[in-house]
Design a protein around this motif. Structure first.
Motif, PDB file in Angstrom:
ATOM      1  N   LEU A 167     -62.166 -51.224 -21.618  1.00  0.00           N
ATOM      2  CA  LEU A 167     -62.172 -52.495 -22.334  1.00  0.00           C
ATOM      3  C   LEU A 167     -61.100 -52.454 -23.416  1.00  0.00           C
ATOM      4  N   VAL A 168     -60.194 -53.415 -23.378  1.00  0.00           N
ATOM      5  CA  VAL A 168     -59.179 -53.583 -24.414  1.00  0.00           C
ATOM      6  C   VAL A 168     -59.530 -54.859 -25.172  1.00  0.00           C
ATOM      7  N   GLN A 169     -59.826 -54.727 -26.470  1.00  0.00           N
ATOM      8  CA  GLN A 169     -60.338 -55.863 -27.250  1.00  0.00           C
ATOM      9  C   GLN A 169     -59.564 -56.027 -28.554  1.00  0.00           C
ATOM     10  N   PRO A 170     -58.454 -56.753 -28.544  1.00  0.00           N
ATOM     11  CA  PRO A 170     -57.796 -57.094 -29.807  1.00  0.00           C
ATOM     12  C   PRO A 170     -58.492 -58.291 -30.454  1.00  0.00           C
ATOM     13  N   TYR A 171     -58.406 -58.407 -31.788  1.00  0.00           N
ATOM     14  CA  TYR A 171     -59.047 -59.528 -32.474  1.00  0.00           C
ATOM     15  C   TYR A 171     -58.284 -59.850 -33.756  1.00  0.00           C
ATOM     16  N   TYR A 172     -58.475 -61.100 -34.206  1.00  0.00           N
ATOM     17  CA  TYR A 172     -57.807 -61.548 -35.432  1.00  0.00           C
ATOM     18  C   TYR A 172     -58.609 -62.693 -36.046  1.00  0.00           C
ATOM     19  N   GLY A 173     -58.680 -62.721 -37.388  1.00  0.00           N
ATOM     20  CA  GLY A 173     -59.375 -63.810 -38.061  1.00  0.00           C
ATOM     21  C   GLY A 173     -59.672 -63.463 -39.510  1.00  0.00           C
ATOM     22  N   ASN A 174     -60.687 -64.110 -40.051  1.00  0.00           N
ATOM     23  CA  ASN A 174     -61.139 -63.869 -41.423  1.00  0.00           C
ATOM     24  C   ASN A 174     -62.624 -63.549 -41.415  1.00  0.00           C
ATOM     25  N   SER A 175     -63.080 -62.959 -42.503  1.00  0.00           N
ATOM     26  CA  SER A 175     -64.497 -62.661 -42.622  1.00  0.00           C
ATOM     27  C   SER A 175     -64.894 -62.729 -44.088  1.00  0.00           C
ATOM     28  N   SER A 176     -66.175 -62.737 -44.327  1.00  0.00           N
ATOM     29  CA  SER A 176     -66.702 -62.691 -45.688  1.00  0.00           C
ATOM     30  C   SER A 176     -68.066 -62.038 -45.630  1.00  0.00           C
ATOM     31  N   GLY A 177     -68.511 -61.570 -46.769  1.00  0.00           N
ATOM     32  CA  GLY A 177     -69.802 -60.919 -46.778  1.00  0.00           C
ATOM     33  C   GLY A 177     -70.247 -60.580 -48.178  1.00  0.00           C
ATOM     34  N   THR A 178     -71.290 -59.779 -48.241  1.00  0.00           N
ATOM     35  CA  THR A 178     -71.860 -59.373 -49.515  1.00  0.00           C
ATOM     36  C   THR A 178     -72.046 -57.868 -49.535  1.00  0.00           C
ATOM     37  N   GLY A 179     -71.465 -57.225 -50.543  1.00  0.00           N
ATOM     38  CA  GLY A 179     -71.707 -55.815 -50.773  1.00  0.00           C
ATOM     39  C   GLY A 179     -72.671 -55.656 -51.937  1.00  0.00           C
ATOM     40  N   PHE A 180     -73.066 -54.433 -52.212  1.00  0.00           N
ATOM     41  CA  PHE A 180     -74.015 -54.168 -53.284  1.00  0.00           C
ATOM     42  C   PHE A 180     -73.496 -53.029 -54.154  1.00  0.00           C
ATOM     43  N   VAL A 181     -73.711 -53.151 -55.459  1.00  0.00           N
ATOM     44  CA  VAL A 181     -73.355 -52.076 -56.365  1.00  0.00           C
ATOM     45  C   VAL A 181     -74.232 -50.871 -56.042  1.00  0.00           C
ATOM     46  N   THR A 182     -73.608 -49.730 -55.777  1.00  0.00           N
ATOM     47  CA  THR A 182     -74.348 -48.535 -55.386  1.00  0.00           C
ATOM     48  C   THR A 182     -74.881 -47.790 -56.610  1.00  0.00           C
ATOM     49  N   GLY A 183     -75.754 -46.835 -56.345  1.00  0.00           N
ATOM     50  CA  GLY A 183     -76.281 -46.034 -57.438  1.00  0.00           C
ATOM     51  C   GLY A 183     -75.197 -45.260 -58.170  1.00  0.00           C
ATOM     52  N   MET A 184     -74.227 -44.728 -57.430  1.00  0.00           N
ATOM     53  CA  MET A 184     -73.141 -43.974 -58.059  1.00  0.00           C
ATOM     54  C   MET A 184     -72.272 -44.880 -58.923  1.00  0.00           C
ATOM     55  N   GLN A 185     -72.008 -46.098 -58.463  1.00  0.00           N
ATOM     56  CA  GLN A 185     -71.225 -47.033 -59.269  1.00  0.00           C
ATOM     57  C   GLN A 185     -71.978 -47.433 -60.529  1.00  0.00           C
ATOM     58  N   ALA A 186     -73.265 -47.750 -60.389  1.00  0.00           N
ATOM     59  CA  ALA A 186     -74.064 -48.176 -61.544  1.00  0.00           C
ATOM     60  C   ALA A 186     -74.174 -47.066 -62.578  1.00  0.00           C
ATOM     61  N   GLU A 187     -74.309 -45.817 -62.133  1.00  0.00           N
ATOM     62  CA  GLU A 187     -74.448 -44.706 -63.069  1.00  0.00           C
ATOM     63  C   GLU A 187     -73.163 -44.444 -63.857  1.00  0.00           C
ATOM     64  N   SER A 188     -72.016 -44.875 -63.296  1.00  0.00           N
ATOM     65  CA  SER A 188     -70.748 -44.671 -64.005  1.00  0.00           C
ATOM     66  C   SER A 188     -70.608 -45.610 -65.199  1.00  0.00           C
ATOM     67  N   GLY A 189     -71.474 -46.647 -65.272  1.00  0.00           N
ATOM     68  CA  GLY A 189     -71.442 -47.573 -66.403  1.00  0.00           C
ATOM     69  C   GLY A 189     -70.435 -48.685 -66.213  1.00  0.00           C
ATOM     70  N   PRO A 190     -70.108 -49.432 -67.304  1.00  0.00           N
ATOM     71  CA  PRO A 190     -69.167 -50.549 -67.226  1.00  0.00           C
ATOM     72  C   PRO A 190     -67.847 -50.099 -66.588  1.00  0.00           C
ATOM     73  N   PRO A 191     -67.248 -50.985 -65.772  1.00  0.00           N
ATOM     74  CA  PRO A 191     -67.554 -52.408 -65.623  1.00  0.00           C
ATOM     75  C   PRO A 191     -68.626 -52.728 -64.591  1.00  0.00           C
ATOM     76  N   PHE A 192     -69.271 -51.701 -64.003  1.00  0.00           N
ATOM     77  CA  PHE A 192     -70.232 -51.972 -62.947  1.00  0.00           C
ATOM     78  C   PHE A 192     -71.581 -52.385 -63.532  1.00  0.00           C
ATOM     79  N   PRO A 193     -72.204 -53.426 -62.972  1.00  0.00           N
ATOM     80  CA  PRO A 193     -73.544 -53.838 -63.402  1.00  0.00           C
ATOM     81  C   PRO A 193     -74.594 -52.930 -62.768  1.00  0.00           C
ATOM     82  N   GLU A 194     -75.852 -53.342 -62.815  1.00  0.00           N
ATOM     83  CA  GLU A 194     -76.939 -52.505 -62.327  1.00  0.00           C
ATOM     84  C   GLU A 194     -76.895 -52.374 -60.805  1.00  0.00           C
ATOM     85  N   VAL A 195     -77.516 -51.306 -60.322  1.00  0.00           N
ATOM     86  CA  VAL A 195     -77.531 -51.033 -58.897  1.00  0.00           C
ATOM     87  C   VAL A 195     -78.179 -52.190 -58.129  1.00  0.00           C
TER      88      VAL A 195
END
Length: 382
Positions: A167-195
């Motif tokens: 199977l050869v599957q090329p693709y092209y377009g746009n996307s969007s989504g939602t990520g989440f602040v991780t525990g490691m990011q939150a523990e590092s403090g500002p500028p990251f908000p809570e986990v």
């Protein structure tokens, strides 16, 4: 679960052995359900609502999906999948994908609309728990990409290679989504908000290719994508992520030979600019081995998540690092229904909290310890 053909069949039509499609004139409707309970013995939740120290029946494993397909004419078809998830949607249904397909030839199809992004080995059927041996694919690898679908166009070109199919599957377009602040990011403090804080993002000029070789005993694939990522997350009024380049590469295989079942994948995420801090460079891999004994499929999985090679050394301070061993068993209740149990031993690395949202032992946050994550799930396709 039989195996490579079933996995692909469930992904494309959700009509594996023992399931029946409901036809209303020329419309076909199929569905799937995962009902799961999870718990961890760590003080902090695991991987943003996947498991907590209380027994949960409303974690991210729980979902219900319906796939609707219809032929427009001899060459054109329409397919849509509605998905209702416990987290974060509170079982509000949304269109997970919806596209029109055009068969140029028997071996060449063009699809346009919202299509599933072929990032991983199980991407096409990742929401259909019945199609694979685990309760969920190993999170060390599958947590690396928050992008699951693409609004654009892709091509499915199947090429004979001896007795096999490529199977050869090329693709092209746009996307969007939602990520989440991780525990490691939150523990590092500002500028990251809570986990767990949601971070909305866009992926533009998303281009990639997926190559998958299907044989009598398994599937072998490799994929690569590149995109430009932007987010509304700001630091002192300045966007942290603004048209930053991101690349993602993965390779994988699954084998179903006699009674042996095996899976293996490796993935790497690499970002430029501020995107490194929003989605740190990471690498991960896993190996799964199982053996089918009548209706039983016991399996063992080893997985590892590591820091990548970021341009900014400070990014490693917020990277997630851990290894895990999962013992699982799957039991075929009947055609189209399977019961699964898993026990995962997670060991964060290098003073890291790994995929946990915070310290594993809040009374001693610096303690270097491991924790267990347990899960029980019922998977059904209909």
């Amino acid at each position: 679960m039989r195996r490579n053909a079933l996995a692909l069949g469930v992904a494309l039509s959700l009509a594996g052995a023992g399931q029946q499609a409901m036809a209303i004139e020329d419309i076909r409707i199929n569905g799937f359900l995962t009902a799961a309970a999870t718990q961890t013995d760590a003080d902090s939740p695991y991987n943003i609502d996947l498991a907590s120290d209380e027994l949960r029946f409303d974690g991210r494993d729980n979902r219900l999906g319906l796939q609707i397909a219809a032929d427009i004419n001899e060459r054109m078809s329409f397919t849509m999948q509605l998905l209702a998830r416990a987290v974060p949607d509170n079982f509000n249904a949304e269109a997970d994908w919806a596209f029109v397909g055009y068969d140029v030839t028997d071996d060449l199809q063009v699809r346009a609309g919202k299509v599933k992004l072929p990032t991983f080995l199980t991407s096409d059927y990742i929401e259909v728990g019945y199609a694979y041996p685990w309760i969920r694919p190993p999170q060390e690898v599958y947590s690396l990409s928050p992008i699951t679908s693409l609004s654009g166009v892709d091509v499915l070109w199947t090429v004979p290679v001896g007795n096999n199919r490529l199977l050869v599957q090329p693709y092209y377009g746009n996307s969007s989504g939602t990520g989440f602040v991780t525990g490691m990011q939150a523990e590092s403090g500002p500028p990251f908000p809570e986990v767990g804080t949601e971070v909305n993002f866009e992926a533009k000029q998303l281009a990639g290719i997926n190559l998958a070789l299907s044989t009598d005993i398994g599937t072998f694939r490799v994929g690569y994508l590149t995109t430009k990522v932007s987010s509304d997350f700001e630091v002192n009024g300045i966007r942290l992520i603004d048209d930053d380049k991101a690349t993602f590469m993965s390779v994988g295989m699954n084998i179903d030979w006699n009674n042996f079942v095996g899976y293996a994948e490796w993935a790497s995420r690499d970002q430029d600019g501020g995107a490194e801090f929003g989605f740190p460079d990471q690498k991960a891999w896993y190996v799964t081995a199982g053996y089918r004994i009548g209706p039983w499929l016991p399996s063992i999985t080893y997985a590892q998540l590591e820091a990548g090679s970021p341009d900014d050394a400070d990014v490693k301070l917020i990277s997630q690092e851990q290894s895990s061993v999962t013992l699982g068993v799957r039991y075929e209740l009947a055609a189209g229904a399977a019961l699964k149990f898993e026990a995962t031993r997670v060991e964060p690395k290098n003073g890291n909290t790994g995929l946990f949202d915070g310290p594993l032992d809040t009374s001693n946050p610096t303690a270097n310890r491991s924790a267990n994550v347990y899960g029980l799930a019922l998977d059904v396709v209909f």
